[in-house]
Design an enzyme around this catalytic site. Structure first.
Site, PDB file in Angstrom:
ATOM      1  N   GLY A 178       0.650  -1.053   0.051  1.00  0.00           N
ATOM      2  CA  GLY A 178      -0.240   0.406   0.103  1.00  0.00           C
ATOM      3  C   GLY A 178       0.770   1.115  -0.040  1.00  0.00           C
ATOM      4  O   GLY A 178       0.512   2.045  -0.463  1.00  0.00           O
ATOM      5  N   HIS A 179       2.072   1.018   0.615  1.00  0.00           N
ATOM      6  CA  HIS A 179       3.074   2.494   0.646  1.00  0.00           C
ATOM      7  C   HIS A 179       3.052   2.637  -0.204  1.00  0.00           C
ATOM      8  O   HIS A 179       3.994   3.791  -0.513  1.00  0.00           O
ATOM      9  CB  HIS A 179       3.467   2.037   1.795  1.00  0.00           C
TER      10      HIS A 179
ATOM     11  N   GLY B 230      -3.283   7.343   1.535  1.00  0.00           N
ATOM     12  CA  GLY B 230      -4.323   6.496   0.971  1.00  0.00           C
ATOM     13  C   GLY B 230      -5.533   6.457   1.057  1.00  0.00           C
ATOM     14  O   GLY B 230      -5.987   7.331   2.708  1.00  0.00           O
ATOM     15  N   GLU B 231      -6.627   5.994   0.186  1.00  0.00           N
ATOM     16  CA  GLU B 231      -8.172   6.116   0.697  1.00  0.00           C
ATOM     17  C   GLU B 231      -8.000   5.288   2.288  1.00  0.00           C
ATOM     18  O   GLU B 231      -9.251   5.123   2.646  1.00  0.00           O
ATOM     19  CB  GLU B 231      -8.713   5.605  -0.299  1.00  0.00           C
TER      20      GLU B 231
ATOM     21  N   ASP C 275      -7.182   4.886   5.211  1.00  0.00           N
ATOM     22  CA  ASP C 275      -7.372   6.621   5.677  1.00  0.00           C
ATOM     23  C   ASP C 275      -8.310   7.300   5.234  1.00  0.00           C
ATOM     24  O   ASP C 275      -7.801   8.127   5.746  1.00  0.00           O
ATOM     25  CB  ASP C 275      -5.882   6.461   6.713  1.00  0.00           C
TER      26      ASP C 275
ATOM     27  N   ARG D  80      -0.890  -2.651  11.287  1.00  0.00           N
ATOM     28  CA  ARG D  80      -1.144  -3.408  12.299  1.00  0.00           C
ATOM     29  C   ARG D  80      -1.691  -5.243  11.668  1.00  0.00           C
ATOM     30  O   ARG D  80      -2.379  -5.643  12.498  1.00  0.00           O
ATOM     31  CB  ARG D  80      -2.735  -3.041  12.702  1.00  0.00           C
TER      32      ARG D  80
HETATM   33  P1  AMP Z   1       0.742   4.112   7.561  1.00  0.00           P
HETATM   34  O1  AMP Z   1       2.418   3.994   8.069  1.00  0.00           O
HETATM   35  O2  AMP Z   1      -0.421   3.155   8.268  1.00  0.00           O
HETATM   36  O3  AMP Z   1       0.823   6.086   8.694  1.00  0.00           O
HETATM   37  O4  AMP Z   1       0.727   5.119   6.427  1.00  0.00           O
HETATM   38  C1  AMP Z   1       1.141   5.646   5.768  1.00  0.00           C
HETATM   39  C2  AMP Z   1      -0.083   6.160   4.201  1.00  0.00           C
HETATM   40  O5  AMP Z   1       0.280   4.653   3.575  1.00  0.00           O
HETATM   41  C3  AMP Z   1      -1.235   6.450   5.062  1.00  0.00           C
HETATM   42  O6  AMP Z   1      -1.387   7.914   3.313  1.00  0.00           O
HETATM   43  C4  AMP Z   1      -2.230   5.654   4.607  1.00  0.00           C
HETATM   44  O7  AMP Z   1      -3.342   5.984   4.162  1.00  0.00           O
HETATM   45  C5  AMP Z   1      -1.472   5.199   3.588  1.00  0.00           C
HETATM   46  N1  AMP Z   1      -1.942   3.274   3.332  1.00  0.00           N
HETATM   47  C6  AMP Z   1      -1.797   2.429   4.125  1.00  0.00           C
HETATM   48  N2  AMP Z   1      -2.167   1.736   3.790  1.00  0.00           N
HETATM   49  C7  AMP Z   1      -2.337   1.575   2.605  1.00  0.00           C
HETATM   50  C8  AMP Z   1      -3.285   0.742   1.547  1.00  0.00           C
HETATM   51  N3  AMP Z   1      -3.628  -0.802   2.213  1.00  0.00           N
HETATM   52  N4  AMP Z   1      -3.379   1.014   0.732  1.00  0.00           N
HETATM   53  C9  AMP Z   1      -2.824   2.440   0.259  1.00  0.00           C
HETATM   54  N5  AMP Z   1      -2.390   3.368   0.931  1.00  0.00           N
HETATM   55  C10 AMP Z   1      -2.570   2.810   2.712  1.00  0.00           C
END
Ligand code: AMP
Length: 284
Positions: free
Chosen positions: A37-38, A148-149, A151, A188
């Site tokens: 995703g990232h 990402g959508e 969140d 998570r």
């Molecule tokens: P985090 O490390 O969880 O704070 O996420 C960092 C970025 O990656 C944020 O913009 C999230 O929305 C995005 N993100 C997390 N999981 C996904 C996913 N499965 N698909 C797309 N973007 C994601």
């Protein structure tokens, strides 16, 4: 080659050098423990700007007192490798004390869009998110930033603060990347036992059931939401919320009306792990 920056001063120098060369920058803020995703955000960033920066920072101000800050999964070396293969130019991984120095007392609070959903369930969370993102936008003076959508409420909070504070960043929302069976990728997910991991898929199933019900003419939130809650509870989830809201202002919808983009939002605990997800379920 990916350069690692640790201190705000280094970021300012990096950003100033880019500006001098007339180059554009795209920023991908993350908390690390990176997954596809990232990486999808980084790859898109690469297409849209001359230079890409990713931040890896487990931001303490967005965690509540009883949340998982100290045990949040980390793998800095693995993360840097992923950044490198996605073509990221700079990774910024500061120490908390260099982000929130002695006497820190300035926070960004986005009013309406931060309310409801995770805003109600995680008091102070979006204040922490809004503050760190504003600081990163100011520090990097970035042209573009990608989120990402997955969140979705966070994305709306960031779009709002960017507009309200005249930051002028091109904020881009990207689709949720899912595992082959539909579970949204998340750092998570690492907390889930193999059995919990199988049950966790039910979030995607419950959201899709709602989507199909809407397609079959069931437009009432007071039918759709209890259906989704029941599906989740049958799988062993403890539901934090299931809501149906419009996709821009995040206002609660009682009916999924045509011409309004509707989304179902889910937050639920599988064991101790809190998972969130959302899906567009618009009518017609
Ligand atoms: P985090 O490390 O969880 O704070 O996420 C960092 C970025 O990656 C944020 O913009 C999230 O929305 C995005 N993100 C997390 N999981 C996904 C996913 N499965 N698909 C797309 N973007 C994601």
């Amino acid at each position: 080659m990916t350069t690692i920056l640790r201190h705000p001063k280094e970021v300012r120098e990096f950003s100033a050098a880019l500006k001098r060369q007339g180059k554009t920058l795209a920023l991908v803020p993350t908390m690390g423990f990176l997954h596809d995703g990232h990486v999808s955000l980084m790859r898109e960033a690469k297409k849209r700007a001359d230079s890409v920066a990713t931040t890896i920072f487990v931001n303490p101000t967005q965690f509540g007192p009883n949340e998982d800050l100290s045990v949040y999964p980390r793998d800095f070396e693995g993360d840097v490798k992923k950044c490198e293969s996605a073509g990221v130019d700079v990774v910024y991984a500061p120490a908390p004390d260099d982000v929130y120095g002695h006497g820190f007392q300035t926070y960004v609070k986005v009013e309406q869009v931060s309310q409801g959903l995770c805003g109600d369930k995680r008091p102070g969370h979006f204040r922490g998110v809004a503050t760190i993102v504003t600081k990163l936008f100011a520090l990097f003076r970035t042209d573009i930033a990608l989120f990402g959508e997955k969140d979705f409420q966070q994305l709306q909070v960031i779009k709002r603060l960017n507009l309200d504070l005249d930051l002028g960043v091109d904020v881009i929302g990207m689709p949720t990347i899912r595992e082959a069976d539909g579970l949204a990728m998340s750092s998570r997910n690492k907390y889930l036992s193999p059995e919990e991991r199988i049950k966790a898929l039910t979030i995607f199933r419950a959201m899709n059931e709602a989507k199909h019900s809407v397609a079959n003419g069931q437009l009432r939130a007071n039918i759709l939401i209890p259906q989704a809650v029941a599906t989740l509870e049958q799988a062993g989830f403890k539901v934090d919320y299931v809501e149906i809201r419009d996709s821009t202002e995040l206002q609660a919808l009682t009916v999924v009306v045509p011409n309004v983009t509707a989304r179902i939002f889910v937050a639920a605990y599988m064991g101790k792990t809190r998972l969130i997800d959302n899906l567009e379920i618009s009518a017609g």
